[in-house]
Design a protein around this motif. Sequence first.
Motif, mmCIF file in Angstrom:
data_model
loop_
_atom_site.group_PDB
_atom_site.id
_atom_site.type_symbol
_atom_site.label_atom_id
_atom_site.label_comp_id
_atom_site.label_asym_id
_atom_site.label_seq_id
_atom_site.Cartn_x
_atom_site.Cartn_y
_atom_site.Cartn_z
ATOM 1 N N LEU A 175 26.843 27.304 15.549
ATOM 2 C CA LEU A 175 27.358 28.640 15.263
ATOM 3 C C LEU A 175 26.715 29.750 16.103
ATOM 4 C CD1 LEU A 175 27.863 28.565 11.380
ATOM 5 C CD2 LEU A 175 29.601 28.456 13.167
ATOM 6 N N PRO A 176 25.398 29.733 16.348
ATOM 7 C CA PRO A 176 24.821 30.799 17.171
ATOM 8 C C PRO A 176 25.333 30.793 18.610
ATOM 9 C CG PRO A 176 23.113 29.715 15.880
ATOM 10 C CD PRO A 176 24.350 28.875 15.761
ATOM 11 N N PHE A 177 25.909 29.681 19.054
ATOM 12 C CA PHE A 177 26.374 29.548 20.434
ATOM 13 C C PHE A 177 27.900 29.617 20.541
ATOM 14 C CE2 PHE A 177 22.500 27.121 19.654
ATOM 15 C CZ PHE A 177 21.628 27.733 20.538
ATOM 16 N N CYS A 178 28.558 29.922 19.440
ATOM 17 C CA CYS A 178 30.017 30.011 19.426
ATOM 18 C C CYS A 178 30.479 31.188 20.286
ATOM 19 C CB CYS A 178 30.508 30.201 17.992
ATOM 20 S SG CYS A 178 32.309 30.328 17.828
ATOM 21 N N PRO A 179 31.441 30.990 21.190
ATOM 22 C CA PRO A 179 32.001 32.122 21.931
ATOM 23 C C PRO A 179 32.462 33.209 20.965
ATOM 24 C CG PRO A 179 32.802 30.046 22.837
ATOM 25 C CD PRO A 179 32.074 29.702 21.570
ATOM 26 N N PRO A 180 32.129 34.460 21.223
ATOM 27 C CA PRO A 180 32.372 35.533 20.242
ATOM 28 C C PRO A 180 33.797 35.607 19.724
ATOM 29 C CG PRO A 180 31.040 36.326 22.077
ATOM 30 C CD PRO A 180 31.473 34.940 22.441
ATOM 31 N N GLU A 181 34.770 35.312 20.566
ATOM 32 C CA GLU A 181 36.161 35.438 20.138
ATOM 33 C C GLU A 181 36.581 34.371 19.130
ATOM 34 O OE1 GLU A 181 36.265 33.312 24.233
ATOM 35 O OE2 GLU A 181 35.017 34.750 23.111
ATOM 36 N N HIS A 182 35.755 33.345 18.945
ATOM 37 C CA HIS A 182 36.103 32.266 18.021
ATOM 38 C C HIS A 182 35.289 32.298 16.728
ATOM 39 C CE1 HIS A 182 38.218 31.056 21.511
ATOM 40 N NE2 HIS A 182 37.208 30.431 22.104
ATOM 41 N N VAL A 183 34.404 33.291 16.579
ATOM 42 C CA VAL A 183 33.545 33.377 15.396
ATOM 43 C C VAL A 183 34.328 33.913 14.194
ATOM 44 C CG1 VAL A 183 31.476 34.419 14.401
ATOM 45 C CG2 VAL A 183 31.492 33.737 16.804
ATOM 46 N N ARG A 184 34.059 33.319 13.016
ATOM 47 C CA ARG A 184 34.575 33.843 11.761
ATOM 48 C C ARG A 184 33.367 34.203 10.882
ATOM 49 N NH1 ARG A 184 37.907 33.532 14.896
ATOM 50 N NH2 ARG A 184 40.017 32.651 14.765
ATOM 51 N N TYR A 185 33.496 35.297 10.128
ATOM 52 C CA TYR A 185 32.365 35.838 9.387
ATOM 53 C C TYR A 185 32.581 35.771 7.881
ATOM 54 C CZ TYR A 185 30.926 37.707 13.916
ATOM 55 O OH TYR A 185 30.558 37.835 15.237
ATOM 56 N N ALA A 186 31.476 35.604 7.148
ATOM 57 C CA ALA A 186 31.491 35.687 5.692
ATOM 58 C C ALA A 186 31.508 37.158 5.284
ATOM 59 C CB ALA A 186 30.253 34.991 5.133
ATOM 60 N N PRO A 187 31.805 37.455 4.017
ATOM 61 C CA PRO A 187 31.800 38.843 3.563
ATOM 62 C C PRO A 187 30.474 39.571 3.797
ATOM 63 C CG PRO A 187 32.933 37.474 1.956
ATOM 64 C CD PRO A 187 32.341 36.548 2.972
ATOM 65 N N ASP A 188 29.355 38.824 3.830
ATOM 66 C CA ASP A 188 28.067 39.476 4.055
ATOM 67 C C ASP A 188 27.759 39.683 5.536
ATOM 68 O OD1 ASP A 188 27.474 36.937 4.980
ATOM 69 O OD2 ASP A 188 25.930 36.515 3.489
ATOM 70 N N ALA A 201 42.888 20.509 23.968
ATOM 71 C CA ALA A 201 42.520 20.752 25.362
ATOM 72 C C ALA A 201 41.057 21.196 25.433
ATOM 73 C CB ALA A 201 43.420 21.812 25.991
ATOM 74 N N PRO A 202 40.361 20.887 26.538
ATOM 75 C CA PRO A 202 39.007 21.410 26.715
ATOM 76 C C PRO A 202 39.032 22.941 26.805
ATOM 77 C CG PRO A 202 39.466 19.603 28.244
ATOM 78 C CD PRO A 202 40.776 19.982 27.628
ATOM 79 N N THR A 203 38.084 23.591 26.146
ATOM 80 C CA THR A 203 37.985 25.046 26.134
ATOM 81 C C THR A 203 36.515 25.448 26.156
ATOM 82 O OG1 THR A 203 37.920 25.128 23.723
ATOM 83 C CG2 THR A 203 40.114 25.240 24.766
ATOM 84 N N ASN A 204 36.252 26.734 26.178
ATOM 85 C CA ASN A 204 34.861 27.175 26.071
ATOM 86 C C ASN A 204 34.280 26.818 24.707
ATOM 87 O OD1 ASN A 204 36.395 29.065 24.659
ATOM 88 N ND2 ASN A 204 35.292 30.852 25.473
ATOM 89 N N TYR A 205 35.151 26.711 23.697
ATOM 90 C CA TYR A 205 34.703 26.229 22.384
ATOM 91 C C TYR A 205 34.220 24.783 22.467
ATOM 92 C CZ TYR A 205 35.118 23.991 17.835
ATOM 93 O OH TYR A 205 34.863 23.230 16.703
ATOM 94 N N SER A 206 35.053 23.885 23.009
ATOM 95 C CA SER A 206 34.666 22.469 23.086
ATOM 96 C C SER A 206 33.448 22.282 23.979
ATOM 97 C CB SER A 206 35.837 21.607 23.564
ATOM 98 O OG SER A 206 36.230 21.925 24.880
ATOM 99 N N ASP A 207 33.304 23.096 25.012
ATOM 100 C CA ASP A 207 32.116 23.021 25.865
ATOM 101 C C ASP A 207 30.854 23.331 25.060
ATOM 102 O OD1 ASP A 207 33.661 22.394 28.061
ATOM 103 O OD2 ASP A 207 33.708 24.443 28.841
ATOM 104 N N ALA A 208 30.931 24.347 24.196
ATOM 105 C CA ALA A 208 29.781 24.711 23.376
ATOM 106 C C ALA A 208 29.422 23.594 22.399
ATOM 107 C CB ALA A 208 30.070 26.009 22.615
ATOM 108 N N VAL A 209 30.440 22.948 21.819
ATOM 109 C CA VAL A 209 30.189 21.861 20.879
ATOM 110 C C VAL A 209 29.605 20.647 21.598
ATOM 111 C CG1 VAL A 209 31.269 20.226 19.285
ATOM 112 C CG2 VAL A 209 31.946 22.639 19.250
ATOM 113 N N LYS A 210 30.217 20.244 22.700
ATOM 114 C CA LYS A 210 29.763 19.051 23.427
ATOM 115 C C LYS A 210 28.330 19.198 23.913
ATOM 116 C CE LYS A 210 32.983 18.461 26.545
ATOM 117 N NZ LYS A 210 33.675 17.823 27.685
ATOM 118 N N ALA A 211 27.955 20.393 24.343
ATOM 119 C CA ALA A 211 26.617 20.607 24.888
ATOM 120 C C ALA A 211 25.535 20.419 23.828
ATOM 121 C CB ALA A 211 26.520 22.003 25.493
#
Length: 248
Positions: A175-188, A201-211
């Motif tokens: 989660l700390p490395f999630c690309p900002p556009e894909h982050v979801r937030y809790a009410p707090d 498809a491979p994306t910047n999201y999948s790159d962050a997970v694989k790494a």
Amino acid sequence: MSTRVARVLLALLVTASALTTGTAGAAADHTVTFVNRSGRTVWVGSTVNADGSVNLTSLPVLANGRSATVTVPESAAPGHWRGKFFARQGCTGTSGRDFRCTVGDCGVQADRCTTGEQPASLAEFNFDTRDGLAPWYNVSHVNAFSLPITIEAVGATVPPGSNSCASAGCTTDVLPFCPPEHVRYAPDGSRINCVSPNRDAPTNYSDAVKARCPRAYAWSGHDTEPGNQTVFQCASCRGFTVTFHGGS
């Protein structure tokens, strides 16, 4: 042929048939033990494939540090269970009326799923009494990364040099490395989910997970990549431990 010899041959034939069809271990269903080390309460959710697999009910609610075990109904008709488990998080409301979850929402029942799940980290299994290599298992972040998950085989007998029964998933929080556009937030305001923009498809999201979590699916075609470590099997185990680890 003597009676004793005939009995020995019959016993050998029965044993060979069981080994060939993969039904030797089908008498006892496997178990899955859930361990909550996420730092928050989770409601275990489960959905199944549309192949006759039996939907599970009476799924546990786990406070942090607690565990619970369920038995997989693989020996009941149709002789297999194919599905997934996930942590429902941030849940509020009354079961059966207005129960909802911020992550892994799958209906208004607190102890079972009645709809498809929202994006979340998944522990996926294929238990099949007719498959001599089963169970098969993997951790999937194809849809989202909500928290780290690991799967460990229990009571496995692994031949030397075998790759069977290995650990799947990771304890690393992506989660700390999630690309900002894909982050979801809790009410707090805390990060509670990282949602894939394209599971196929491979994306910047999948790159962050694989790494940071190489022993899990990062996108649907991850298992076609050379050297991938996404799918595992363990024919000799009694069951599995699924651990939900701490996130942000």
